[in-house]
Write a protein that holds these residues in place. Structure first.
Motif, PDB file in Angstrom:
ATOM      1  N   GLY A  79      -4.781  70.388  13.448  1.00 18.63           N
ATOM      2  CA  GLY A  79      -5.701  70.200  12.249  1.00 18.63           C
ATOM      3  C   GLY A  79      -5.784  68.778  11.800  1.00 18.63           C
ATOM      4  O   GLY A  79      -6.070  68.664  10.549  1.00 18.63           O
ATOM      5  N   ASP A  80      -5.500  67.727  12.581  1.00 19.19           N
ATOM      6  CA  ASP A  80      -5.629  66.444  12.418  1.00 19.19           C
ATOM      7  C   ASP A  80      -7.035  65.935  11.684  1.00 19.19           C
ATOM      8  O   ASP A  80      -6.868  64.791  10.903  1.00 19.19           O
ATOM      9  N   LEU A  93      -1.244  61.597  10.896  1.00 22.18           N
ATOM     10  CA  LEU A  93      -0.132  62.216   9.806  1.00 22.18           C
ATOM     11  C   LEU A  93      -0.444  63.473   9.197  1.00 22.18           C
ATOM     12  O   LEU A  93       0.427  64.268   8.756  1.00 22.18           O
ATOM     13  N   LEU A  94      -2.012  63.553   9.017  1.00 29.08           N
ATOM     14  CA  LEU A  94      -2.379  64.927   8.695  1.00 29.08           C
ATOM     15  C   LEU A  94      -1.996  66.221   9.435  1.00 29.08           C
ATOM     16  O   LEU A  94      -1.406  67.301   8.883  1.00 29.08           O
ATOM     17  N   GLY A  95      -2.034  65.934  10.775  1.00 26.52           N
ATOM     18  CA  GLY A  95      -1.619  66.805  11.922  1.00 26.52           C
ATOM     19  C   GLY A  95      -0.221  67.093  11.570  1.00 26.52           C
ATOM     20  O   GLY A  95       0.355  68.319  11.839  1.00 26.52           O
ATOM     21  N   VAL A  96       0.742  66.122  11.202  1.00 30.38           N
ATOM     22  CA  VAL A  96       2.227  66.318  11.106  1.00 30.38           C
ATOM     23  C   VAL A  96       2.450  67.265   9.940  1.00 30.38           C
ATOM     24  O   VAL A  96       3.196  68.162  10.059  1.00 30.38           O
ATOM     25  N   LEU A  97       1.608  67.119   8.969  1.00 32.41           N
ATOM     26  CA  LEU A  97       1.924  67.962   7.595  1.00 32.41           C
ATOM     27  C   LEU A  97       1.381  69.285   7.617  1.00 32.41           C
ATOM     28  O   LEU A  97       2.053  70.391   7.351  1.00 32.41           O
ATOM     29  N   ARG A  98       0.192  69.402   8.346  1.00 22.58           N
ATOM     30  CA  ARG A  98      -0.452  70.788   8.771  1.00 22.58           C
ATOM     31  C   ARG A  98       0.585  71.541   9.612  1.00 22.58           C
ATOM     32  O   ARG A  98       0.752  72.990   9.507  1.00 22.58           O
ATOM     33  N   THR A  99       1.064  70.705  10.523  1.00 16.99           N
ATOM     34  CA  THR A  99       1.839  71.461  11.561  1.00 16.99           C
ATOM     35  C   THR A  99       3.284  71.981  10.779  1.00 16.99           C
ATOM     36  O   THR A  99       3.764  73.225  10.902  1.00 16.99           O
ATOM     37  N   GLN A 100       3.849  71.105   9.992  1.00 18.41           N
ATOM     38  CA  GLN A 100       4.896  71.616   8.838  1.00 18.41           C
ATOM     39  C   GLN A 100       4.593  72.965   8.025  1.00 18.41           C
ATOM     40  O   GLN A 100       5.312  73.926   7.865  1.00 18.41           O
ATOM     41  N   GLU A 101       3.232  72.830   7.481  1.00 20.70           N
ATOM     42  CA  GLU A 101       2.935  74.027   6.811  1.00 20.70           C
ATOM     43  C   GLU A 101       2.797  75.262   7.488  1.00 20.70           C
ATOM     44  O   GLU A 101       3.150  76.564   6.968  1.00 20.70           O
ATOM     45  N   LEU A 102       2.199  75.317   8.655  1.00 24.59           N
ATOM     46  CA  LEU A 102       2.184  76.320   9.608  1.00 24.59           C
ATOM     47  C   LEU A 102       3.846  76.996  10.055  1.00 24.59           C
ATOM     48  O   LEU A 102       3.882  78.023   9.803  1.00 24.59           O
ATOM     49  N   LEU A 103       4.615  75.929  10.089  1.00 24.82           N
ATOM     50  CA  LEU A 103       5.951  76.329  10.287  1.00 24.82           C
ATOM     51  C   LEU A 103       6.676  77.241   9.066  1.00 24.82           C
ATOM     52  O   LEU A 103       7.305  78.050   9.139  1.00 24.82           O
ATOM     53  N   GLU A 104       6.191  76.658   7.885  1.00 26.99           N
ATOM     54  CA  GLU A 104       6.495  77.142   6.427  1.00 26.99           C
ATOM     55  C   GLU A 104       5.862  78.523   6.459  1.00 26.99           C
ATOM     56  O   GLU A 104       6.533  79.444   6.262  1.00 26.99           O
ATOM     57  N   SER A 116      -1.329  73.276  21.486  1.00 28.45           N
ATOM     58  CA  SER A 116      -1.770  72.865  22.740  1.00 28.45           C
ATOM     59  C   SER A 116      -1.907  71.189  22.599  1.00 28.45           C
ATOM     60  O   SER A 116      -1.396  70.569  21.609  1.00 28.45           O
ATOM     61  N   HIS A 117      -2.317  70.595  23.846  1.00 27.44           N
ATOM     62  CA  HIS A 117      -2.768  69.177  23.545  1.00 27.44           C
ATOM     63  C   HIS A 117      -3.848  68.601  22.574  1.00 27.44           C
ATOM     64  O   HIS A 117      -4.098  67.290  22.355  1.00 27.44           O
ATOM     65  N   ALA A 118      -4.466  69.687  22.443  1.00 26.43           N
ATOM     66  CA  ALA A 118      -6.148  69.379  21.663  1.00 26.43           C
ATOM     67  C   ALA A 118      -5.985  68.696  20.397  1.00 26.43           C
ATOM     68  O   ALA A 118      -4.897  68.805  19.497  1.00 26.43           O
ATOM     69  N   ILE A 119      -6.667  67.785  20.070  1.00 26.14           N
ATOM     70  CA  ILE A 119      -6.610  67.195  18.760  1.00 26.14           C
ATOM     71  C   ILE A 119      -7.925  67.790  17.912  1.00 26.14           C
ATOM     72  O   ILE A 119      -8.983  67.734  18.613  1.00 26.14           O
ATOM     73  N   ASP A 120      -7.844  67.735  16.735  1.00 18.26           N
ATOM     74  CA  ASP A 120      -8.980  68.272  15.627  1.00 18.26           C
ATOM     75  C   ASP A 120      -9.645  67.010  15.535  1.00 18.26           C
ATOM     76  O   ASP A 120      -9.273  66.188  14.761  1.00 18.26           O
TER      77      ASP A 120
END
Ligand SMILES: [Zn+2]
Length: 821
Positions: A79-80, A93-104, A116-120
């Motif tokens: 979700g970058d 950095l937005l990708g890092v934040l959204r990754t953590q939101e998914l984990l929560e 995957s390897h893909a970038i938004d």
């Protein structure tokens, strides 16, 4: 109520390591039973879509908590490219934040997470474009790998594989799922994966279809399933669990009303075995599907029949009996994972608490860490602590019986040796391309985020059987207004940079100083020589190149940068002379709803040389949904005053040469409805009103008309940043004063040309450009300028809010022209 359960994982537990689900090892007896019910069904479901927040948490929550089927969400991207409603993180950095939101979210609905390897990379109109930018072969391989690793019987897509999906990323996710479904069982497909994983044939592929954008006949054919069910073991309904999980997507503004009662979901057959009423129809969900599985199933039944809620430790013997039966089985895809999970649930039932914490907030290579170890065995059973193993390889032999409800404690100092990796998300270790992150280890596809480099593991005996409890070492802080707070402890590079402004714009060859902070993160004095490389045509001078930093010292330094006539845009990169270590900058993503994330990547600054004439005019700025334009205008030398409802004065408007409205200002500000006429009067009296894009769709409407005559917004956009542009009015002042705008000004744009173009307009407006994406009709609504009285109203669908922060020179020159009109 959010449970503050922290990141505990079992060393042998493959699937806990996948999801990083921070989990306290102690659970309630009903939570343990729910986990056991899932283990009694060796069947999995993989849900596939493109972005964090695409996943239908209602279906996932129902599968996990009502059907007791282990489920994972495979999101192609992190979700970058999305928006951020709660802070300033953009891109990686937005990708890092959204990754953590998914984990929560996954901690709440119980599912596992893959990427995957893909970038938004932003909005894409077609799956063809998406698959080209993502490198189709690579991302298809990523999904094939996830299927072979997770081994789902059922795969569910959120989107259809065609234009009905809307976003090109969405359609691509469904196309890839159908192809991966066919390839995962073939040994000839991606044979390099077969050393780590084995081929797997999923049973069925379905589309979790939706009721919007589809005809009544289409809906009629779908299989409808109620996914709103009570989950008495957790005291919630599946809908409530789903809504709580969805509400974790806070940076996307997905806080939701809790879904209660019945919920109808739609499913459509895609591939594999057909079905008539249930998506799990025909799938053997019992251990009997594997050799010698009947006995395992019987041992589970025995355990459930005699399950003791009040004294869960009394279930341990029956749980060991299940474990024995599973261990007796010949190899099968679920055996190893089930073994480690049951061991974890035995520890949970015995209520053994193991904690490794430190009062230190960070550490670094060759530093040490003071660790407080604590083990409590709450129940009247025999627990023996054999030894503690640490991340640095040290072992502490203990060999001590821990009495019932007794606490064992020890404080130790651990050396952080050179083999410890510094902390940074694995997908950001190397420079990414436009469409994909760069990492080559297949193992990284198994984990959503890297686990902490700092961990402790307790080897214990329960009823004389060996078990292992592994935990990350957390920084533990006690706050009087909160209680215990656990945060990850990052391993920092010995010296890190902090660079406030990642972009340096030099106007008309001016030389500029850029300051940065260097921190010594170690208890030792460090001396180093700093150097840098520049893009072609720039010169630079460091204030200080030989640096000696005292223990834990922070120093500020500057570099002066000057472009020459033919300076090319690019990155200034720092490095340490005569050292292998890269020069790294430290960034953190910190919010109350996630674990704080530390990013250490190459210390660099983007340099951009812009040639434009400028004045020092005063500009009024009406904030919208948030962009960096005011700061950028100030950097250019303009004086900017922010106009809000509270300081609005009609008579004062005439003191601004130009009034700029922030992106979506007419969507987000209710109060503008009353002020629209003030703005029109300002324009008629000689003012220059510049309106950045606004949206018009089922989610948002304009609170006020932008102009006194007809101006209809639409949904047209040009998503190719290199799309050709035809200049319709080459003599128009906006393309000539002060800067003569030509072809060169449209080079090196980023992400897109523009969005939400005007669809129709009165003859007061003049369109300046015509542009389109490949294969589409040309659009003229990207930039319209209207003469009203003595002044102007301009509507700009051009994505200045993206181009200016990226330092695109041509966009600066055009924007200055629009300001100076
Ligand atoms: Zn999406």
């Amino acid at each position: 109520m959010k449970k503050l359960f922290f990141f505990f994982f079992l060393s042998i537990c493959i699937l806990n390591a996948i999801g990083q689900n921070p989990e306290r090892q102690i659970k309630t007896s009903s939570e343990i039973l729910l986990e056991l019910k899932k283990l009694a069904k060796p069947t999995r479901v993989l849900y596939v879509a493109a972005h964090p927040d695409d996943e239908n948490t209602r279906v996932i929550s129902w599968l996990e908590n009502h059907r007791h089927i282990e489920t994972a969400y495979f999101s192609f991207t992190r979700g970058d490219g999305g928006q951020n409603l709660i802070g300033s993180e953009k891109g990686p950095l937005l990708g890092v934040l959204r990754t953590q939101e998914l984990l929560e979210a996954r901690k709440i609905d119980g599912a596992t997470q893959f990427f995957s390897h893909a970038i938004d990379f932003g909005y894409s109109k077609s799956s063809d474009e998406t698959l080209e930018i993502w490198n189709k072969d690579q991302v298809l391989g990523d999904l094939v790998y996830a299927i072979r690793y997770f081994k789902p019987d059922l795969i569910i897509t959120r989107f259809p594989p065609n234009a009905q999906a809307g976003h090109g990323h969405h359609a691509a996710s469904a196309i890839l799922a159908a192809e991966a479904f066919d390839l995962a069982p073939l040994a000839s497909a991606y044979p390099n994966q077969l050393g780590r994983v084995s081929t797997w044939q999923p049973f069925r592929l379905v589309w979790n279809s939706y009721s919007w954008r589809r005809s009544a006949e289409e809906l009629e054919e779908d299989v409808k399933i109620n996914v709103g069910e009570a989950v008495p073991l957790l005291g919630f309904s599946t809908g409530e669990i789903a809504s709580r999980a969805r509400s974790m997507h806070k940076c996307q503004g997905f806080g939701r009303n809790w879904n209660r009662g019945e919920i109808t979901e739609y499913f459509k057959y895609t591939k594999g075995a057909n079905f008539t009423s249930d998506i799990l129809e025909g799938i053997n969900t019992s251990w009997g599907r594997f050799d010698q599985g009947e006995k395992v199933q019987q041992s589970f039944n025995q355990l459930f029949k005699n399950y003791n809620y009040e004294h869960p430790w009394k279930n341990i013997d029956n749980m060991f009996a299940v474990l024995r039966e599973i261990e007796k089985m010949p190899e099968n895809p679920f055996k190893e994972d089930a073994t480690s999970k049951i061991k974890g649930l035995i520890i949970a039932s015995a209520m053994v608490h193991f904690d490794a914490t430190s009062s230190e907030k960070s550490t670094s290579i060759n530093d040490s860490l003071n660790i407080d170890l604590e083990l409590v065995a709450y129940q009247p059973i025999n627990v023996e602590l054999k030894k503690i193993t640490l991340f640095n390889g040290n072992e502490l032999k203990i060999n001590q019986n821990i009495g019932a409800n007794k606490t064992w404690e020890k404080s130790i100092k651990a050396h952080v040796n050179g083999s410890t990796k510094i902390s940074t998300p694995y997908w950001l270790e190397e420079d990414a391309s436009f469409g994909s992150y760069s990492f080559s280890n297949l193992k990284e596809l198994e984990i959503a985020v890297n686990s902490s480099e700092l961990w402790a593991s307790a080897s214990i005996l329960i009823n004389n059987k060996p078990l292992e409890i592994k935990t990350s070492i957390f920084n533990k802080v006690i706050k009087p207004d909160f209680g215990e707070i656990y945060e990850p402890i990052p391993v920092l590079a010995p010296i890190t940079f902090e660079i406030k402004n990642p972009l340096l714009i030099s106007i008309n060859g001016q030389s500029r100083a850029l300051s940065f902070t260097l921190s010594n993160n170690t208890p030792n004095e460090i001396s180093r020589e700093l150097d840098f490389i520049l893009p072609k045509g720039w010169t630079g001078e460091l204030e200080q190149s030989i640096l000696t930093l005292k223990p834990f010292e922070k120093v500020e330094s500057t570099i002066r940068i000057t472009p020459t006539e033919n300076a090319e845009n690019g990155y200034l990169r720092f490095f340490w002379k005569n050292l292998q270590d890269p020069a790294l900058q430290l960034q953190q993503v910190k919010y109350p709803h996630i674990l704080t994330q530390t990013i250490q990547d190459g210390a660099k600054i983007r340099l951009s040389a812009v040639k434009t004439k400028l004045s020092n005019k005063v500009i009024g700025y009406i904030p919208g949904a948030g962009d960096d334009i005011p700061e950028i205008l100030q950097n250019l030398g303009y004086k900017v005053e922010v106009l809000e409802q509270s300081n609005w004065s009609k008579s004062k408007l005439s003191s601004y040469h130009t009034i700029v409205t922030g992106i979506r200002a007419y969507n987000t500000n209710d109060w503008l409805a009353e002020k629209a006429e003030d703005l029109w009067a300002y324009a008629k009296n000689g003012g220059n009103l510049l309106v950045q894009y606004n949206t018009l769709n089922f989610l948002s409407n304009l609170k006020a008309p932008i102009a006194p005559t007809d101006l209809q917004l639409g949904r047209n956009r040009v998503t190719r940043e290199d799309a050709e542009i035809t200049i319709l009015e080459p003599k128009h002042p906006a393309l000539n004063v002060p800067n003569k705008i030509g072809e060169k000004d449209f080079e090196n744009w980023v992400q897109e040309r523009g969005l939400y173009f005007a669809e129709s307009w009165s003859k007061d407006f003049t369109p300046l450009f015509e542009m389109n994406d490949p294969g589409e009709e040309p659009h003229q609504g990207s930039l319209l300028i209207g003469n009203f009285g003595k002044g102007h109203i301009t509507y700009a669908g051009i994505s200045f809010f993206r181009q200016l922060p990226a330092g695109v020179p041509g966009a600066y020159r055009l924007f200055v022209n629009l300001i100076e009109m």
